[in-house]
Scaffold this motif. Structure first.
Motif, PDB file in Angstrom:
ATOM      1  N   ASN A   1       1.869  13.542  -5.172  1.00 41.41           N
ATOM      2  CA  ASN A   1       1.485  14.092  -3.871  1.00 41.41           C
ATOM      3  C   ASN A   1       0.791  13.032  -3.003  1.00 41.41           C
ATOM      4  N   GLY A   2       1.140  11.768  -3.241  1.00 43.04           N
ATOM      5  CA  GLY A   2       0.458  10.679  -2.543  1.00 43.04           C
ATOM      6  C   GLY A   2       0.558  10.792  -1.042  1.00 43.04           C
ATOM      7  N   GLY A   3       1.812  11.083  -0.549  1.00 42.53           N
ATOM      8  CA  GLY A   3       1.983  11.204   0.903  1.00 42.53           C
ATOM      9  C   GLY A   3       1.119  12.317   1.462  1.00 42.53           C
ATOM     10  N   ASN A   4       1.084  13.429   0.742  1.00 43.53           N
ATOM     11  CA  ASN A   4       0.282  14.576   1.203  1.00 43.53           C
ATOM     12  C   ASN A   4      -1.207  14.234   1.176  1.00 43.53           C
ATOM     13  N   LEU A   5      -1.631  13.494   0.128  1.00 40.04           N
ATOM     14  CA  LEU A   5      -3.049  13.110   0.038  1.00 40.04           C
ATOM     15  C   LEU A   5      -3.422  12.190   1.199  1.00 40.04           C
ATOM     16  N   PHE A   6      -2.514  11.277   1.536  1.00 42.39           N
ATOM     17  CA  PHE A   6      -2.773  10.369   2.646  1.00 42.39           C
ATOM     18  C   PHE A   6      -2.885  11.153   3.955  1.00 42.39           C
ATOM     19  N   MET A   7      -1.969  12.179   4.126  1.00 44.34           N
ATOM     20  CA  MET A   7      -2.011  12.978   5.350  1.00 44.34           C
ATOM     21  C   MET A   7      -3.301  13.785   5.420  1.00 44.34           C
ATOM     22  N   ALA A   8      -3.839  14.152   4.244  1.00 42.33           N
ATOM     23  CA  ALA A   8      -5.062  14.959   4.241  1.00 42.33           C
ATOM     24  C   ALA A   8      -6.303  14.107   4.513  1.00 42.33           C
ATOM     25  N   HIS A   9      -6.378  12.926   3.915  1.00 43.99           N
ATOM     26  CA  HIS A   9      -7.542  12.062   4.141  1.00 43.99           C
ATOM     27  C   HIS A   9      -7.135  10.619   3.836  1.00 43.99           C
TER      28      HIS A   9
ATOM     29  N   PHE B   1       5.265  14.824   1.945  1.00 45.03           N
ATOM     30  CA  PHE B   1       5.329  13.797   2.981  1.00 45.03           C
ATOM     31  C   PHE B   1       5.674  12.457   2.347  1.00 45.03           C
ATOM     32  N   HIS B   2       6.569  11.791   3.014  1.00 47.49           N
ATOM     33  CA  HIS B   2       6.933  10.437   2.589  1.00 47.49           C
ATOM     34  C   HIS B   2       6.589   9.506   3.752  1.00 47.49           C
ATOM     35  N   LEU B   3       5.781   8.507   3.456  1.00 47.29           N
ATOM     36  CA  LEU B   3       5.270   7.649   4.526  1.00 47.29           C
ATOM     37  C   LEU B   3       6.175   6.445   4.735  1.00 47.29           C
ATOM     38  N   ARG B   4       6.423   6.208   6.009  1.00 47.78           N
ATOM     39  CA  ARG B   4       7.142   4.972   6.344  1.00 47.78           C
ATOM     40  C   ARG B   4       6.223   3.992   7.080  1.00 47.78           C
TER      41      ARG B   4
ATOM     42  N   ILE C   1       0.844  -1.205   0.000  1.00 44.20           N
ATOM     43  CA  ILE C   1       0.000   0.000   0.000  1.00 44.20           C
ATOM     44  C   ILE C   1       0.880   1.256   0.000  1.00 44.20           C
ATOM     45  N   LEU C   2       1.961   1.259   0.804  1.00 43.63           N
ATOM     46  CA  LEU C   2       2.873   2.422   0.845  1.00 43.63           C
ATOM     47  C   LEU C   2       3.476   2.657  -0.537  1.00 43.63           C
ATOM     48  N   ALA C   3       3.794   1.572  -1.209  1.00 43.10           N
ATOM     49  CA  ALA C   3       4.377   1.709  -2.545  1.00 43.10           C
ATOM     50  C   ALA C   3       3.361   2.322  -3.504  1.00 43.10           C
ATOM     51  N   ARG C   4       2.079   1.867  -3.394  1.00 44.17           N
ATOM     52  CA  ARG C   4       1.055   2.447  -4.274  1.00 44.17           C
ATOM     53  C   ARG C   4       0.878   3.944  -3.978  1.00 44.17           C
TER      54      ARG C   4
ATOM     55  N   GLY D   1       1.323   8.166  12.526  1.00 38.45           N
ATOM     56  CA  GLY D   1       0.009   8.188  11.915  1.00 38.45           C
ATOM     57  C   GLY D   1      -0.265   9.465  11.164  1.00 38.45           C
ATOM     58  N   PRO D   2      -1.352   9.488  10.435  1.00 31.49           N
ATOM     59  CA  PRO D   2      -1.633  10.599   9.548  1.00 31.49           C
ATOM     60  C   PRO D   2      -2.547  11.675  10.143  1.00 31.49           C
ATOM     61  N   ALA D   3      -2.500  11.910  11.475  1.00 30.80           N
ATOM     62  CA  ALA D   3      -3.401  12.911  12.047  1.00 30.80           C
ATOM     63  C   ALA D   3      -3.191  14.256  11.369  1.00 30.80           C
ATOM     64  N   SER D   4      -4.252  14.854  10.904  1.00 31.87           N
ATOM     65  CA  SER D   4      -4.131  16.073  10.106  1.00 31.87           C
ATOM     66  C   SER D   4      -3.535  17.225  10.898  1.00 31.87           C
ATOM     67  N   GLY D   5      -3.910  17.342  12.135  1.00 31.80           N
ATOM     68  CA  GLY D   5      -3.358  18.428  12.962  1.00 31.80           C
ATOM     69  C   GLY D   5      -1.862  18.300  13.090  1.00 31.80           C
ATOM     70  N   PHE D   6      -1.427  17.116  13.226  1.00 31.02           N
ATOM     71  CA  PHE D   6       0.005  16.878  13.327  1.00 31.02           C
ATOM     72  C   PHE D   6       0.725  17.266  12.025  1.00 31.02           C
ATOM     73  N   ALA D   7       0.079  16.903  10.916  1.00 30.00           N
ATOM     74  CA  ALA D   7       0.693  17.215   9.619  1.00 30.00           C
ATOM     75  C   ALA D   7       0.872  18.717   9.442  1.00 30.00           C
ATOM     76  N   ILE D   8      -0.178  19.463   9.803  1.00 27.59           N
ATOM     77  CA  ILE D   8      -0.083  20.928   9.675  1.00 27.59           C
ATOM     78  C   ILE D   8       1.031  21.451  10.566  1.00 27.59           C
ATOM     79  N   GLY D   9       1.135  20.875  11.751  1.00 28.51           N
ATOM     80  CA  GLY D   9       2.172  21.319  12.687  1.00 28.51           C
ATOM     81  C   GLY D   9       3.554  21.081  12.145  1.00 28.51           C
ATOM     82  N   VAL D  10       3.743  19.935  11.578  1.00 28.39           N
ATOM     83  CA  VAL D  10       5.062  19.630  11.012  1.00 28.39           C
ATOM     84  C   VAL D  10       5.400  20.601   9.887  1.00 28.39           C
ATOM     85  N   THR D  11       4.388  20.835   9.038  1.00 31.47           N
ATOM     86  CA  THR D  11       4.603  21.754   7.916  1.00 31.47           C
ATOM     87  C   THR D  11       5.035  23.133   8.417  1.00 31.47           C
TER      88      THR D  11
END
Lengths: 98, 686
Positions: A30-38, A87-90, A21-24, B345-355
């Motif tokens: 902007n995959g990492g950013n999209l994942f961080m967003a939703h 963002f790059h996901l590990r 999944i991480l590879a996909r 994890g992908p918590a959005s608040g955390f992401a904004i903070g990092v940015t």
């Protein structure tokens, strides 16, 4: 890399499929950013079919994931521009405490 | 065309600036060559003994690709005045050229200046066709041909030029071989001087400098085939990217980031990384491109739940005004890659903070680290408190108004302020003085002086008659020789003009005349007839008085006409000449006594002056005061309206003697309306 759907019925299954999944996600612009967003929309877009129970399980582990909005996700998905912050996901989600 | 031809810094001087420099610093026969100018050339060879009077109208400069300069002096209205054989040839025109090698001159230890080696110059004289015809006619009947004369003149001129030797242009540059130099204060590691000749209209003198010791063997001036100077500019200073990097960029970065240059990451040093504001700077680089300098860097930052690495990019541009160079850094948003582990994890608040955290830290570090201090550093390094060329070549200041960056370097164009000596215009000056050739006693006795506010006191006096001679020489400027002179005088009445015709004679004219007795004020006669005996010799005039006719003044005038009809004359009010045929000396300490009494009187008048803002001169000590000072005093006395004013004036005249007359008849007195009918207070216009 296969684009076949990945059916996930439990958090354990999700962790088993995490590398693929991480590879996909990494392949998507902007995959990492999209994942961080939703994360749930992103998983859906890369062919991961999460069961409702699995989604509930994830939210229990990380309550912040209840307040997600699809708006910023769609805006980010609509752009082809490379984001300044990338963002790059590990890993995908927090694990259970053992 | 190469901008710097492999050198670290090239400073170019325009032809116009160089010519101004030459005109302000080079002399010929002791005369500064700020055309128009004139000089005399002695010619005593080949059977000719005489002089050549040369009037140079214009001076032009051409630079040659063999690192020499050719100065072309255009002359006209010049004359040959031979004594052996006796001959006069006038209105000659033509030009002479001086081709001189240019190079660096050692002024002292580690100090080099551009210079012209006039000692190795070649001189060539060329008369115009018309002048050659005049030479043929004028030299006809002598043993000298026009060609021989031209050769003689060329030889004499050459001697004059060669005598100048090496002429440095300016105070010099510091050059220390084997040590990396600096931009401020400017110090070279190696320096060369070459002419940059693009075309006849595109020329400059270039100082090719190495600043970095590692570049010692770099540079080939031949590769610079055209100046970087832009139109209407005097000076261009170009700095290479390497010199900019080593002497401006890295020191400025080190200073602003609180580190040593060796503590900086690549490309300034190899320290690996530099921690600043929570960010690890791993690379910082500058590169020149068209229109700006690219600033690029890389950084890393780690924190709880993330590892970030990023790059930043900015563009440095320059604007320049006067001596202020203002760099302006436009920094793009940094690009950041953030690595998130599974346990965050992908918590959005955390992401904004990092940015925000990463972005803010990087921007702060770069913006504060580069933009502000870098700008200041760049200004200090390039211009500093003084422009690099300021201490050089007589240029006291350069005002830059153009800055251009290219992939080859940064070039500043500016205007130079070169103080020029005052120019010369056609004219005529009278120089001379009046001397006493004989003095005889007329009378003597005792005088009871009654000075204001002092008791009467007796002083001995002696009256003398003086035979005086005024000797004046008419000195023309930029007129061809020989000149024809007309002399005349204007009597003290300002109306009666008397010409001095012929070689000698005696002229009568009416004048107000003054006599020293009776004391203290003396006496005067209006419209007395006085006589002057005159004699002319060349440009000299001598005038002799008749002592018994007393003291009087007049204005001397002259008009000069040269062989081609140019005219110059002494302008109004002429040259004031005063003969003192009748004087008195008074002893017994009168001067001190008068000074003491008059000073007391002056203080009293000052205390009761009619207006508080009146400029008041209480007394003028007897020591050859200027006419202005005495006039001020006389006006004070006259304006006071005091009943003792006449008395005060009379004693001022007695005490000051000649100085008093000189003041009364000076142009300054006339300017302020002081033109006495006599010497009592009522004789003056108030």
């Amino acid at each position: 890399m296969s684009s076949d759907p990945i059916k996930i019925n439990s958090f354990e299954e999700l962790i088993q499929h995490e590398p693929e999944i991480l590879a996909r996600i990494a392949k998507v612009p902007n995959g990492g950013n999209l994942f961080m967003a939703h994360p749930f929309l992103m998983l859906m877009d890369v062919g991961v079919e999460l069961s409702a129970a699995t989604q509930e399980e994830i939210i229990q582990l990380d309550p912040y994931l209840t307040g997600l909005s699809p708006t910023s996700y769609r805006a980010l998905k609509a752009t082809t521009h490379r984001q300044l912050i990338r963002f790059h996901l590990r890993g995908l989600f927090r694990r259970r405490e053992t | 065309m190469s901008l710097l031809a492999g050198f670290d810094m090239v400073t170019e001087f325009s032809l116009a600036a160089l010519l101004r420099l030459i005109k302000s610093q080079v002399t010929l026969a002791g005369i500064i060559v700020n055309a128009p100018f004139e000089f005399d050339l002695t010619v005593a060879a080949g059977g000719l003994d005489g002089s050549v009077h040369v009037i140079v109208d214009d001076l032009t400069l051409n630079l040659n690709s063999d690192d020499s300069a050719t100065l072309t002096f255009k002359f006209s209205n010049s004359s040959i005045l031979g004594t052996t054989p006796a001959l006069t040839i006038t209105a000659l025109d033509g030009s002479f050229t001086v081709k001189t090698p240019l190079g660096l001159v050692a002024l002292g230890q580690n100090l080099m200046a551009p210079g012209a080696n006039l000692g190795a110059a070649t001189v060539n004289v060329a008369f115009s066709q018309a002048a050659q015809s005049k030479l043929s006619a004028g030299l006809g009947g002598t043993a000298i041909s026009p060609a021989q004369f031209t050769s003689l003149a060329q030889s004499a001129l050459s001697t004059l030029v060669l005598q100048q030797g090496i002429v440095p242009l300016g105070k010099g540059f510091k050059v220390v071989t084997g040590s990396t130099g600096a931009l401020s204060p400017l110090q070279y590691e190696r320096l060369e001087l070459h002419c940059i000749v693009g075309s006849p209209t595109s020329q400059a003198l270039g100082l090719f400098g190495i600043l970095l010791v590692s570049h010692h063997s770099h540079g080939n001036a031949a590769l610079k085939t055209a100046p970087a100077l832009t139109a209407a500019h005097d000076v261009a200073v170009s700095i290479s990217p390497d010199a900019f990097h080593s002497l401006v960029f890295c020191p400025a970065m080190a200073s602003s980031l609180g580190a040593s240059v060796s503590g900086l990451p690549k490309s300034c040093a190899n320290a690996g990384e530099l921690e600043t504001q929570g960010v690890s700077l791993t690379k910082i680089a500058d590169s020149f491109t068209s229109g700006h300098v690219d600033i690029d860097g890389e950084f890393e930052k780690s924190g709880f739940c993330y590892d970030a690495s990023g790059t930043f990019h900015g563009e440095l541009t320059f604007t320049v005004s006067g001596t202020t160079l203002t760099p302006s850094l436009a920094l793009d948003q940094p690009e950041v890659d953030v690595s998130i582990p599974w346990y965050c994890g992908p918590a959005s608040g955390f992401a904004i903070g990092v940015t925000a955290l990463v972005g803010a830290a990087v921007v702060n570090a770069i913006a504060q680290g580069i933009a502000d201090d870098y700008a200041e550093g760049a200004v200090d390094s390039i211009l500093g408190k003084s422009v690099p060329s300021q201490s050089v070549s007589g240029i006291t200041g350069v005002s830059f108004d153009q800055a251009a960056a290219t992939s080859e370097g940064l070039t500043l164009n500016g205007l130079a302020s070169i103080p020029m000596p005052p120019g010369t215009a056609k004219g005529l000056t009278l120089t001379g003085s009046v001397t006493t050739s004989d003095q005889s006693q007329v009378s003597s006795g005792n005088y009871t002086a009654i000075l204001p506010l002092c008791p009467p006191k007796v002083f001995p006096y002696t009256e003398y008659a003086q035979l005086q001679t005024a000797s004046y020489q008419a000195v023309p400027r930029l007129l061809g020789l020989p000149i024809t002179l007309d002399w005349w005088i204007l009597a003290g009445d300002g109306v009666t003009k008397v010409s001095l015709t012929g070689a000698a004679g005696t002229i009568p004219f009416p004048s107000q005349t003054f006599f020293a007795l009776p004391l203290p004020a003396g006496n005067y006669v209006n419209d007395a007839m006085v006589h002057l005996t005159y004699a002319k010799s060349g440009s000299m005039l001598s005038l002799t008085n008749v002592p018994s006719e007393g003291t009087f003044t007049f204005a001397l005038y002259a008009k000069a006409t040269d062989p081609v009809g140019n005219v110059a004359e002494i302008l109004v009010p002429g040259t004031s000449v005063m003969f003192e045929g009748n004087i008195v000396t008074i002893g017994g300490g009168y001067q001190d006594y008068a000074a003491q009494c008059m000073a007391t009187f002056g203080k009293l008048m000052h205390r009761f002056r009619p207006h508080a803002d009146l400029t008041f001169t209480p007394w003028v000590p007897v020591n050859y005061p200027s006419p202005d000072t005495l006039i001020s005093y006389i006006r004070t006395i006259v304006a006071s309206g005091d009943i003792r004013a006449d008395e005060a004036l009379a004693h001022a005249k007695l005490a000051h003697g000649s100085s008093f007359y000189r003041a009364l008849f000076s142009p300054e007195a006339k300017d302020v309306g002081l033109r006495p009918k006599g010497i009592s207070a009522s004789d003056f216009e108030k």
